[in-house]
Design an enzyme around this catalytic site. Structure first.
Site, PDB file in Angstrom:
ATOM      1  N   HIS A   1       0.846  -1.198   0.000  1.00  0.00           N
ATOM      2  CA  HIS A   1       0.000   0.000   0.000  1.00  0.00           C
ATOM      3  C   HIS A   1       0.879   1.244   0.000  1.00  0.00           C
ATOM      4  O   HIS A   1       1.441   1.625   1.022  1.00  0.00           O
ATOM      5  CB  HIS A   1      -0.947   0.030   1.206  1.00  0.00           C
ATOM      6  CG  HIS A   1      -1.799   1.263   1.227  1.00  0.00           C
ATOM      7  ND1 HIS A   1      -3.022   1.337   0.587  1.00  0.00           N
ATOM      8  CD2 HIS A   1      -1.580   2.493   1.750  1.00  0.00           C
ATOM      9  CE1 HIS A   1      -3.519   2.550   0.746  1.00  0.00           C
ATOM     10  NE2 HIS A   1      -2.659   3.270   1.453  1.00  0.00           N
TER      11      HIS A   1
ATOM     12  N   HIS B   1      -4.379   4.590  -3.346  1.00  0.00           N
ATOM     13  CA  HIS B   1      -3.421   3.466  -3.422  1.00  0.00           C
ATOM     14  C   HIS B   1      -2.801   3.611  -4.810  1.00  0.00           C
ATOM     15  O   HIS B   1      -3.535   3.584  -5.813  1.00  0.00           O
ATOM     16  CB  HIS B   1      -4.171   2.136  -3.252  1.00  0.00           C
ATOM     17  CG  HIS B   1      -3.308   0.901  -3.311  1.00  0.00           C
ATOM     18  ND1 HIS B   1      -3.356  -0.102  -2.347  1.00  0.00           N
ATOM     19  CD2 HIS B   1      -2.409   0.478  -4.239  1.00  0.00           C
ATOM     20  CE1 HIS B   1      -2.507  -1.069  -2.670  1.00  0.00           C
ATOM     21  NE2 HIS B   1      -1.922  -0.746  -3.817  1.00  0.00           N
TER      22      HIS B   1
ATOM     23  N   HIS C   1      -1.660   3.673  -8.366  1.00  0.00           N
ATOM     24  CA  HIS C   1      -2.113   2.831  -9.483  1.00  0.00           C
ATOM     25  C   HIS C   1      -1.749   3.489 -10.795  1.00  0.00           C
ATOM     26  O   HIS C   1      -1.730   4.714 -10.918  1.00  0.00           O
ATOM     27  CB  HIS C   1      -3.620   2.565  -9.419  1.00  0.00           C
ATOM     28  CG  HIS C   1      -4.467   3.791  -9.248  1.00  0.00           C
ATOM     29  ND1 HIS C   1      -4.613   4.437  -8.039  1.00  0.00           N
ATOM     30  CD2 HIS C   1      -5.212   4.490 -10.134  1.00  0.00           C
ATOM     31  CE1 HIS C   1      -5.415   5.471  -8.196  1.00  0.00           C
ATOM     32  NE2 HIS C   1      -5.781   5.549  -9.458  1.00  0.00           N
TER      33      HIS C   1
ATOM     34  N   HIS D   1      -2.905   3.653 -14.669  1.00  0.00           N
ATOM     35  CA  HIS D   1      -3.909   3.372 -15.688  1.00  0.00           C
ATOM     36  C   HIS D   1      -3.178   3.022 -16.980  1.00  0.00           C
ATOM     37  O   HIS D   1      -2.251   3.732 -17.380  1.00  0.00           O
ATOM     38  CB  HIS D   1      -4.756   4.614 -15.986  1.00  0.00           C
ATOM     39  CG  HIS D   1      -5.564   5.127 -14.835  1.00  0.00           C
ATOM     40  ND1 HIS D   1      -6.907   4.867 -14.691  1.00  0.00           N
ATOM     41  CD2 HIS D   1      -5.231   5.921 -13.786  1.00  0.00           C
ATOM     42  CE1 HIS D   1      -7.367   5.473 -13.608  1.00  0.00           C
ATOM     43  NE2 HIS D   1      -6.375   6.124 -13.045  1.00  0.00           N
TER      44      HIS D   1
HETATM   45  P1  5GP Z   1      -8.158   7.514 -10.098  1.00  0.00           P
HETATM   46  O1  5GP Z   1      -9.408   8.324 -10.352  1.00  0.00           O
HETATM   47  O2  5GP Z   1      -7.862   7.429  -8.611  1.00  0.00           O
HETATM   48  O3  5GP Z   1      -6.976   7.927 -10.910  1.00  0.00           O
HETATM   49  O4  5GP Z   1      -8.500   6.049 -10.608  1.00  0.00           O
HETATM   50  C1  5GP Z   1      -9.235   5.137  -9.866  1.00  0.00           C
HETATM   51  C2  5GP Z   1      -9.790   4.159 -10.851  1.00  0.00           C
HETATM   52  O5  5GP Z   1     -10.228   3.030 -10.128  1.00  0.00           O
HETATM   53  C3  5GP Z   1     -11.001   4.675 -11.639  1.00  0.00           C
HETATM   54  O6  5GP Z   1     -10.717   4.611 -13.032  1.00  0.00           O
HETATM   55  C4  5GP Z   1     -12.134   3.755 -11.212  1.00  0.00           C
HETATM   56  O7  5GP Z   1     -13.019   3.445 -12.265  1.00  0.00           O
HETATM   57  C5  5GP Z   1     -11.395   2.536 -10.707  1.00  0.00           C
HETATM   58  N1  5GP Z   1     -12.096   1.804  -9.667  1.00  0.00           N
HETATM   59  C6  5GP Z   1     -12.631   2.324  -8.533  1.00  0.00           C
HETATM   60  N2  5GP Z   1     -13.183   1.353  -7.775  1.00  0.00           N
HETATM   61  C7  5GP Z   1     -12.985   0.196  -8.454  1.00  0.00           C
HETATM   62  C8  5GP Z   1     -13.329  -1.172  -8.173  1.00  0.00           C
HETATM   63  O8  5GP Z   1     -13.928  -1.517  -7.155  1.00  0.00           O
HETATM   64  N3  5GP Z   1     -12.966  -2.098  -9.108  1.00  0.00           N
HETATM   65  C9  5GP Z   1     -12.284  -1.753 -10.250  1.00  0.00           C
HETATM   66  N4  5GP Z   1     -11.982  -2.749 -11.096  1.00  0.00           N
HETATM   67  N5  5GP Z   1     -11.938  -0.483 -10.533  1.00  0.00           N
HETATM   68  C10 5GP Z   1     -12.284   0.480  -9.642  1.00  0.00           C
HETATM   69 ZN    ZN Z   2      -4.221  -0.033  -0.452  1.00  0.00          ZN
END
Ligand code: 5GP
Ligand code: ZN
Length: 112
Positions: free
Chosen positions: A46, A96, A98, A100
């Site tokens: 994490h 956390h 990540h 894309h």
């Molecule tokens: P951020 O907006 O933080 O850059 O990206 C978070 C991403 O996580 C978003 O694209 C959102 O659709 C994805 N996401 C959020 N919750 C979940 C989940 O429970 N499962 C999956 N597979 N994706 C998730």
């Molecule tokens: Zn985490």
């Protein structure tokens, strides 16, 4: 982290469509895809976000980029974009780290 949805995805407490997993990282399809292909690659450790990458944990980032290169080859993605949002002002909704991975016909040429 108890309340982190991505830690729960790694542990299996929240279901996900897994693409790849090893001892350091986990890759799965985004639940709300923004392009034809949209998956996420996350460290198993994490790390809250890109601002928290330091000497102690940066090796996993290089590993993740290597995994992305391998997966994109296996998935026959001719071109793709890797994005990490850091901070709410940049659109980070899950605290956390990540990455894309986006691919498909509809990628705009501009980032913003
Ligand atoms: P951020 O907006 O933080 O850059 O990206 C978070 C991403 O996580 C978003 O694209 C959102 O659709 C994805 N996401 C959020 N919750 C979940 C989940 O429970 N499962 C999956 N597979 N994706 C998730
Ligand atoms: Zn985490």
């Amino acid at each position: 982290m108890n309340d982190c949805i991505f830690c729960k995805i790694i542990s299996g407490d929240i279901a996900s469509k897994k693409i790849y997993e090893d001892e350091l990282c986990y890759a799965f399809h985004d639940i709300n895809p923004q392009s034809e292909v949209h998956f996420l690659v996350i460290p198993k450790e994490h790390i809250p976000g890109a601002k928290d990458i330091d000497e102690s944990n940066s090796a996993v980032v290089a590993h993740i980029f290597k995994v992305i290169a391998e997966l994109s080859c296996e998935m026959q993605l001719n071109s793709y974009r890797v994005i990490t949002n850091c901070g709410e002002g940049a659109g980070q909704t899950v605290k956390h780290l990540h990455f894309h991975v986006l691919s498909g016909e509809n990628l705009s040429e501009k980032l913003v």
